[in-house]
Design a protein around this motif. Structure first.
Motif, PDB file in Angstrom:
ATOM      1  N   ASP A 185      -2.080   5.275  -3.099  1.00  0.00           N
ATOM      2  CA  ASP A 185      -3.270   4.448  -2.922  1.00  0.00           C
ATOM      3  C   ASP A 185      -4.175   5.018  -1.850  1.00  0.00           C
ATOM      4  O   ASP A 185      -5.406   4.987  -1.960  1.00  0.00           O
ATOM      5  N   THR A 204       0.839  -1.191   0.000  1.00  0.00           N
ATOM      6  CA  THR A 204       0.000   0.000   0.000  1.00  0.00           C
ATOM      7  C   THR A 204       0.871   1.236   0.000  1.00  0.00           C
ATOM      8  O   THR A 204       1.731   1.388   0.855  1.00  0.00           O
ATOM      9  N   GLN A 249     -13.455   3.557   3.103  1.00  0.00           N
ATOM     10  CA  GLN A 249     -12.454   2.552   2.731  1.00  0.00           C
ATOM     11  C   GLN A 249     -11.245   2.595   3.668  1.00  0.00           C
ATOM     12  O   GLN A 249     -10.677   1.559   4.027  1.00  0.00           O
ATOM     13  N   MET A 287      -8.518   6.734  -1.748  1.00  0.00           N
ATOM     14  CA  MET A 287      -9.559   6.020  -1.007  1.00  0.00           C
ATOM     15  C   MET A 287     -10.502   6.987  -0.316  1.00  0.00           C
ATOM     16  O   MET A 287     -10.126   8.100   0.064  1.00  0.00           O
ATOM     17  N   THR A 288     -11.728   6.532  -0.127  1.00  0.00           N
ATOM     18  CA  THR A 288     -12.724   7.295   0.611  1.00  0.00           C
ATOM     19  C   THR A 288     -12.524   7.060   2.104  1.00  0.00           C
ATOM     20  O   THR A 288     -11.860   6.094   2.519  1.00  0.00           O
TER      21      THR A 288
END
Length: 711
Positions: free
Chosen positions: A82, A78, A90, A86-87
């Motif tokens: 990344d 990760t 997430q 993301m929200t």
């Protein structure tokens, strides 16, 4: 916001401010500590791991200023790109996932990112998951630390592993603390978990003997900070963890600090008492062993009332008795024996099943042996040996050595009523120790050179005609052991052995004392270590031989004896030994006793005294001996005429005393010997006293007096 001045002043003299509500604590945290995150963001970044209201104790170590958002290495690939895509939902799932997978570093990193995006999305459940992950990680590091310590290896790689494990435990406690500070309403579970994590770091650093490093410093103060804010709502387990953090710390005033915490516990349990006992036993403060014993007795009384959690462990016994071995209490022997009796009585009545072991008796004997000028310590040592044997414990070398030393102190005590009996008891114990050594195949008892020297020292005060025979027998046994098999390795006479043997002959009234002492001296001079660096330690032995000659009590061969003394004095210089104050004092005594009164004696006395002045070894004994032996004219010509006035008194020149040991003080010009008056007294001058007070008033020493770390 209501403020209560609830906690009494600590050693630094500053009162700790306690807030009455959790919300008040959250709001005031940002005003109390500089560079803390704002209330709006509630970020996880902290400025110092050592945030605490005890700034007088120590400064916050800089490396605890750790940003939670630093880039940790991850094992799932990760990247920061990344995370940005993301929200918040997430990210929450990612935090929970890494927490369940016991990957606290990545979970913490993502949690920090979630804070920067939307702090409202950070729920207590997510914070709890990350905190629990750090706690689990710390317990794994603790297991690895125990494995490294149990291996017993002292290699550099193993020591490096030990330090790394302690460092990781400290890092885990640090991040758990950061999460706790970011919570609006932390529960008891959160606070106790963090306090336990901090206490684990303190205990691990103590067990691993890691005293340096920013991950160790300030741990108990950090725990104290959290405990003070929430102390009204915390269970007793939180107070116990704080006590444990103080007990295992390296803080100078750990006993006093733990005492303040203990006094606020309404109903302390067994763990509370055990932690406060440890804190006092390890604090090295004045009367620390006495205070710890007071708590131990209270715990035993509560145990008698039926409170089973007060039952002490064997380790509690060991900690308490070891504290008495280093206590400076003059009644330490009797108090340690009283603790033995209390525990034995509790065992007999069935209140506790934890019985005393050999270590408890050994530490008690060591405590007894360290007390001088107390005639009762001999009987206490014998009673302790008797109790050991009745409990089916066989005394080892340390036990016998302590008992012999105790009886030596009885023999040399000023108020001793039976010195000859004390000397004989020391001889009997050494003989019993030697028989036990030859009786068993497993070596648990073996006399050492210290035991022989203690008995020889006891013989120096004996007036028994057999004393010289005993001393010669012991010295011969040492010399034979030195030249025999490897079984007696390390058992060879040293400088003290010969010195004490000469002192025994000095007190003898035998007409053959000088020839016998000369024979011993020749054997000593044949030793190879006289020409090594340790040779200087034999100078007191030469001085004692001169004392034997000075007190020979015969005037028939006085001139021959005096000639021999000067020859020995010259031989000392030829083999590289420097005569000291004791040598010159013995030489002056020999001149006074062996040379007939007249001008020749005065000339020799003055020559010897001037030699001592040139070498810088004039102390009070040398000056008194010269004053007693020399005529008034010789003393005035050699001493008074060279004296100078200091603060209204006449003192000898500084060069005469420059090499004297034991009377040096620090001054503005460096270490100097105290002025020696012509009356034979070293005097503490006003200049030295003022320099000492200036040093005490310095800022560094003020902090030390207020209390702080020992390392």
């Amino acid at each position: 916001v209501r403020l209560h001045l609830g906690m009494s002043a600590f050693a630094s003299g500053r009162a700790a401010i306690r807030l009455s509500s959790k919300r008040a604590a959250t709001l005031s945290r940002h005003s109390l500590y500089q560079s803390a995150p704002s209330v709006a963001t509630r970020g996880l970044t902290t400025t110092s791991h050592c945030i605490r209201p005890f700034d007088a104790l120590c400064q916050p170590p800089p490396s605890w200023s750790t940003s939670v958002g630093r880039n940790f290495s991850t094992d799932n690939g990760t990247s920061s790109e990344d995370l940005t895509s993301m929200t918040p939902a997430q990210l929450q799932q990612m935090v929970l996932k890494h927490s369940r997978q016991e990957n606290p570093m990545e979970a913490h990193n993502i949690l920090n990112k979630l804070f920067t995006m939307d702090s409202k999305e950070v729920t207590p459940e997510i914070q709890t998951a990350v905190m629990d992950s750090w706690i689990v990680y710390q317990s794994k590091c603790q297991q690895q630390l125990n494995e490294s310590l149990s291996s017993g290896s002292s290699s550099e790689s193993n020591l490096s592993e030990v330090h790394r494990h302690v460092h990781e435990m400290g890092k885990a406690a640090e991040h758990a603390s950061q999460i706790l500070e970011s919570m609006d309403s932390p529960s008891r579970h959160h606070i106790v978990a963090v306090l336990k994590a901090l206490a684990n770091v303190s205990e691990a650093s103590y067990i691993a003997n890691v005293s340096k490093g920013d991950f160790v410093r300030g741990v108990p103060q950090r725990a104290q900070h959290f405990w003070q804010i929430h102390d009204e709502s915390l269970p007793i387990e939180a107070s116990n963890q704080l006590l444990r953090a103080w007990a295992y710390s390296k803080e100078h005033l750990r006993g006093t600090m733990a005492e303040q915490v203990f006094q606020k516990i309404e109903h302390p349990n067994g763990e509370s008492y055990k932690n406060i006992i440890r804190a006092w036993c390890w604090s090295k403060e004045r009367r620390c062993a006495f205070t710890a014993t007071g708590y131990f007795m209270r715990m035993m009384r509560l145990l008698e009332t039926g409170k089973s959690d007060m039952d002490p462990s064997l380790d509690d016994y060991h900690v308490l008795f070891h504290a008495w071995t280093t206590a400076e209490d003059k009644n330490a022997p009797s108090k340690a024996c009283s603790v033995i009796q209390i525990i034995s009585s509790a065992n007999e009545r069935g209140h506790t099943q934890t019985v005393l072991d050999e270590t408890c008796y050994r530490d008690t004997l060591i405590t007894i042996s360290r007390r001088v000028n107390v005639p009762e310590v001999g009987e206490l040592a014998d009673n302790m040996l008797k109790e050991m044997k009745e409990a089916m414990f066989f005394p080892d070398s340390e036990c016998y050595s302590a008992a012999i030393q105790a009886w030596k102190h009885v023999a040399t005590a000023r108020e001793s009523e039976d010195r000859e009996g004390a000397v004989q008891r020391a001889l009997d114990l050494l003989q019993e120790m030697t028989k036990a050594y030859h009786r068993t195949t497993t070596i648990t008892v073996k006399p050492s050179i210290k035991d022989y020297n203690n008995v020889l020292e006891a013989l120096t005060i004996s007036r028994n005609i057999k004393a010289t025979r005993h001393a010669e027998t012991l010295l011969t046994a040492l010399e034979e052991a030195d030249s025999s098999s490897s079984e007696t390795e390390g058992l060879k006479p040293n400088a003290e052995s010969y010195k004490f043997t000469f002192d025994v002959w000095k007190n003898s009234k035998s007409p053959n004392k000088v020839p016998r002492a000369l024979d011993i001296l020749r054997r000593m001079m044949e030793r190879e270590d006289l020409s090594t660096e340790t040779g200087q330690t034999f100078v007191p032995a030469f001085s004692s031989f001169m004392d034997v000659c000075a007190h020979c009590g015969s005037t028939q061969n006085a001139k021959k004896t005096m000639t021999m003394v000067f020859r020995i004095f010259d031989e000392m210089s030829s083999i590289g030994l420097q005569p000291d104050s004791s040598t010159y004092a013995a030489l002056l005594a020999a001149c006074n006793n062996l040379i007939q009164d007249g001008q020749e004696r005065q000339k020799v006395l003055k020559r010897v005294f001037l030699k001592a002045c040139n070498d810088g070894y004039v102390n009070q004994v040398v000056l008194e001996e010269f004053k007693k032996s020399a005529s008034t004219y010789t003393f005035a010509n050699a001493v008074i005429s060279h004296s100078r006035e200091v603060e209204g008194m006449k003192v000898v020149p500084e060069s005469w005393t420059r090499n004297v040991q034991g009377f040096q003080v620090k001054t503005k010009g460096g270490k100097q010997v105290l002025p020696l008056s012509i009356g034979g007294q070293f005097t503490f001058t006003k200049a030295a006293a003022e320099y000492k007070m200036r040093k005490l008033r310095q800022r560094h020493n003020q902090r030390m007096l207020q209390g702080g770390r020992t390392k």
